[in-house]
Write a protein that holds these residues in place. Structure first.
Motif, PDB file in Angstrom:
ATOM      1  N   PRO A 104       0.808  -1.218   0.000  1.00 30.28           N
ATOM      2  CA  PRO A 104       0.000   0.000   0.000  1.00 30.28           C
ATOM      3  C   PRO A 104       0.842   1.271   0.000  1.00 30.28           C
ATOM      4  N   LEU A 105       0.231   2.352  -0.405  1.00 33.82           N
ATOM      5  CA  LEU A 105       0.822   3.672  -0.212  1.00 33.82           C
ATOM      6  C   LEU A 105       0.855   3.971   1.278  1.00 33.82           C
ATOM      7  N   ARG A 106       1.916   4.609   1.728  1.00 26.99           N
ATOM      8  CA  ARG A 106       2.095   4.859   3.156  1.00 26.99           C
ATOM      9  C   ARG A 106       1.536   6.218   3.533  1.00 26.99           C
ATOM     10  N   ALA A 107       0.647   6.216   4.504  1.00 22.15           N
ATOM     11  CA  ALA A 107      -0.019   7.454   4.910  1.00 22.15           C
ATOM     12  C   ALA A 107       0.957   8.458   5.503  1.00 22.15           C
ATOM     13  N   GLU A 108       2.062   7.977   6.100  1.00 23.08           N
ATOM     14  CA  GLU A 108       3.006   8.886   6.748  1.00 23.08           C
ATOM     15  C   GLU A 108       3.936   9.576   5.755  1.00 23.08           C
ATOM     16  N   ALA A 109       3.947   9.137   4.503  1.00 26.26           N
ATOM     17  CA  ALA A 109       4.863   9.712   3.512  1.00 26.26           C
ATOM     18  C   ALA A 109       4.375  11.081   3.046  1.00 26.26           C
ATOM     19  N   ARG A 110       5.293  12.023   2.939  1.00 25.09           N
ATOM     20  CA  ARG A 110       4.975  13.339   2.378  1.00 25.09           C
ATOM     21  C   ARG A 110       5.265  13.387   0.881  1.00 25.09           C
ATOM     22  N   ARG A 111       6.167  12.516   0.442  1.00 22.03           N
ATOM     23  CA  ARG A 111       6.506  12.427  -0.976  1.00 22.03           C
ATOM     24  C   ARG A 111       6.701  10.960  -1.346  1.00 22.03           C
ATOM     25  N   HIS A 112       6.302  10.605  -2.573  1.00 23.29           N
ATOM     26  CA  HIS A 112       6.349   9.224  -3.016  1.00 23.29           C
ATOM     27  C   HIS A 112       7.174   9.131  -4.297  1.00 23.29           C
ATOM     28  N   LEU A 113       8.140   8.195  -4.316  1.00 23.87           N
ATOM     29  CA  LEU A 113       8.948   7.931  -5.494  1.00 23.87           C
ATOM     30  C   LEU A 113       8.636   6.511  -5.952  1.00 23.87           C
ATOM     31  N   LEU A 114       8.068   6.372  -7.155  1.00 27.32           N
ATOM     32  CA  LEU A 114       7.613   5.103  -7.679  1.00 27.32           C
ATOM     33  C   LEU A 114       8.541   4.658  -8.805  1.00 27.32           C
ATOM     34  N   LEU A 115       9.149   3.480  -8.673  1.00 22.13           N
ATOM     35  CA  LEU A 115      10.062   2.958  -9.688  1.00 22.13           C
ATOM     36  C   LEU A 115       9.489   1.664 -10.254  1.00 22.13           C
ATOM     37  N   GLY A 135      -3.784  15.055  -5.349  1.00 24.72           N
ATOM     38  CA  GLY A 135      -2.835  16.165  -5.403  1.00 24.72           C
ATOM     39  C   GLY A 135      -1.585  15.945  -4.598  1.00 24.72           C
ATOM     40  N   ALA A 136      -1.148  14.697  -4.459  1.00 24.63           N
ATOM     41  CA  ALA A 136       0.035  14.390  -3.663  1.00 24.63           C
ATOM     42  C   ALA A 136       1.314  14.672  -4.446  1.00 24.63           C
ATOM     43  N   ASP A 137       2.418  14.731  -3.722  1.00 20.31           N
ATOM     44  CA  ASP A 137       3.740  14.969  -4.299  1.00 20.31           C
ATOM     45  C   ASP A 137       4.357  13.613  -4.647  1.00 20.31           C
ATOM     46  N   PHE A 138       4.554  13.337  -5.946  1.00 21.88           N
ATOM     47  CA  PHE A 138       5.106  12.047  -6.336  1.00 21.88           C
ATOM     48  C   PHE A 138       5.793  12.142  -7.691  1.00 21.88           C
ATOM     49  N   THR A 139       6.673  11.168  -7.924  1.00 21.74           N
ATOM     50  CA  THR A 139       7.323  10.986  -9.222  1.00 21.74           C
ATOM     51  C   THR A 139       7.216   9.523  -9.593  1.00 21.74           C
ATOM     52  N   LEU A 140       6.835   9.253 -10.836  1.00 18.17           N
ATOM     53  CA  LEU A 140       6.743   7.890 -11.345  1.00 18.17           C
ATOM     54  C   LEU A 140       7.824   7.693 -12.401  1.00 18.17           C
ATOM     55  N   CYS A 141       8.769   6.796 -12.130  1.00 16.64           N
ATOM     56  CA  CYS A 141       9.842   6.478 -13.069  1.00 16.64           C
ATOM     57  C   CYS A 141       9.564   5.103 -13.666  1.00 16.64           C
ATOM     58  N   VAL A 142       9.416   5.060 -14.981  1.00 19.34           N
ATOM     59  CA  VAL A 142       9.102   3.808 -15.665  1.00 19.34           C
ATOM     60  C   VAL A 142      10.278   3.408 -16.553  1.00 19.34           C
ATOM     61  N   PHE A 143      10.742   2.182 -16.393  1.00 23.68           N
ATOM     62  CA  PHE A 143      11.863   1.642 -17.157  1.00 23.68           C
ATOM     63  C   PHE A 143      11.313   0.601 -18.130  1.00 23.68           C
ATOM     64  N   ALA A 144      11.537   0.816 -19.431  1.00 18.23           N
ATOM     65  CA  ALA A 144      11.068  -0.115 -20.447  1.00 18.23           C
ATOM     66  C   ALA A 144      12.110  -0.251 -21.545  1.00 18.23           C
ATOM     67  N   ARG A 145      11.967  -1.294 -22.351  1.00 19.94           N
ATOM     68  CA  ARG A 145      12.929  -1.533 -23.419  1.00 19.94           C
ATOM     69  C   ARG A 145      12.838  -0.463 -24.511  1.00 19.94           C
TER      70      ARG A 145
END
Length: 320
Positions: A104-115, A135-145
């Motif tokens: 799950p997403l963590r309620a205590e996190a102020r920022r989320h980095l998704l890899l 409206g949360a603070d997050f970055t989604l990094c997607v690695f693909a061929r």
């Protein structure tokens, strides 16, 4: 072996995402709502041929509509992905479990980095959509061929996600590739890291994030990493069931789940690799030799995944 209650769903739509990945949209046969879930959840899919596999839900919960999963056709398939690709058709009825969430997403996190590595993007796509909606603070990094191998591209490039997306394509512009060590070199306060992908990708992220606090790193594996000790490897021990006041011996070549089943105590199981969390129970986590990949460091103090973990010493106390 114990199985959880299953739900019957209809395969409403199948769409090809990449040469290797199909998306399956699942709905209630009579149009009723399916059980709710939170982003990061997965379901067990029971498919033709007697196979059962876990797949993450690849769409943020909305309260309406059905479930979406992505299935990659594995060349070394043990039968599961081949069955989904070759035998399941639109309109078919299949059995699934209710959603479970050990990621799950963590309620205590102020920022989320998704890899996300490859098909590992499915739970992280749902997370990103849920975070964008609030409206949360997050970055989604997607690695693909390559672009051709980028699943759910339309959803990734939607206006709500596009500003948060960083795309690494092995066959793309070298200047846009992501350096994991540079990305993870410094951790902003209260940032939590979520990772899902194939084994090599997971290991690379873990090495690059080795200095991150354990409770700030959250992972979901497709399969137990190679070289992991088997659940039946170790010394015999005794399970002490605090609520029942009884003791159950576990042989050196036996899992705790199997020992409990032998004396008539029903423990639900699914993946049997310590990945899905179905068999987790309350207990003396400090006395356990944890071999799972679903519990955090904090959770391991008070919980045990019985399909794979054993006792450090001669006994292990469980709240059963």
């Amino acid at each position: 072996m114990s199985l959880e209650r299953t739900l019957t769903v209809r395969v409403e739509r199948i769409t090809r995402q990449t040469p290797e990945i199909l998306a399956f949209e699942l709905a209630h046969p009579w149009g009723r709502p399916l059980p709710g879930y939170e982003a990061g959840a997965h379901i067990d899919v029971h498919m033709p041929g007697g196979f059962s596999r876990q797949y993450s839900l690849a769409r943020a919960p909305s309260g309406t509509g059905g479930y979406v999963i992505g299935v990659k056709r594995e060349h070394a398939s043990r039968g599961g992905s081949a069955s989904m690709h070759e035998r399941v058709r639109e309109g078919d009825l299949i059995a699934i479990s209710a959603p479970r969430n050990t990621f799950p997403l963590r309620a205590e996190a102020r920022r989320h980095l998704l890899l996300a590595g490859g098909i590992g993007m499915t739970p992280l796509l749902a997370m990103a959509q849920a975070l964008a909606a609030r409206g949360a603070d997050f970055t989604l990094c997607v690695f693909a061929r390559s672009e051709e191998h980028l699943a759910f591209a339309e959803a990734l490039h939607a206006p709500a996600l596009a500003p948060h997306l960083k795309l690494h394509l092995d066959q793309g512009d070298a200047t846009q590739r992501i350096d994991l060590r540079a990305l993870l070199a410094e951790r902003a306060p209260d940032t939590h890291l979520y990772v899902c992908g194939p084994g090599g990708f997971m290991q690379a992220v873990r090495e690059a994030a080795a200095h991150w606090p354990e409770d700030a790193l959250h992972t979901e594996y497709f399969a137990a990493p190679t070289g992991t000790a088997a659940a039946t490897t170790g010394l015999p021990f005794t399970l002490k069931l605090a609520r029942r006041g009884i003791e159950v011996p576990v042989a050196a070549d036996q899992t705790a789940v199997d020992a409990l089943h032998e004396v008539g105590i029903d423990i639900p199981v699914s993946c049997q690799q310590g990945l899905c969390g179905t068999c987790v129970v309350e207990g003396d986590g400090e006395g356990a030799e944890h071999r799972d990949f679903c519990l955090t460091g904090t959770e391991r103090r008070t919980k045990v995944a019985l399909c794979c973990s054993r006792a450090k010493g001669p006994d292990l106390v469980l709240q059963l």
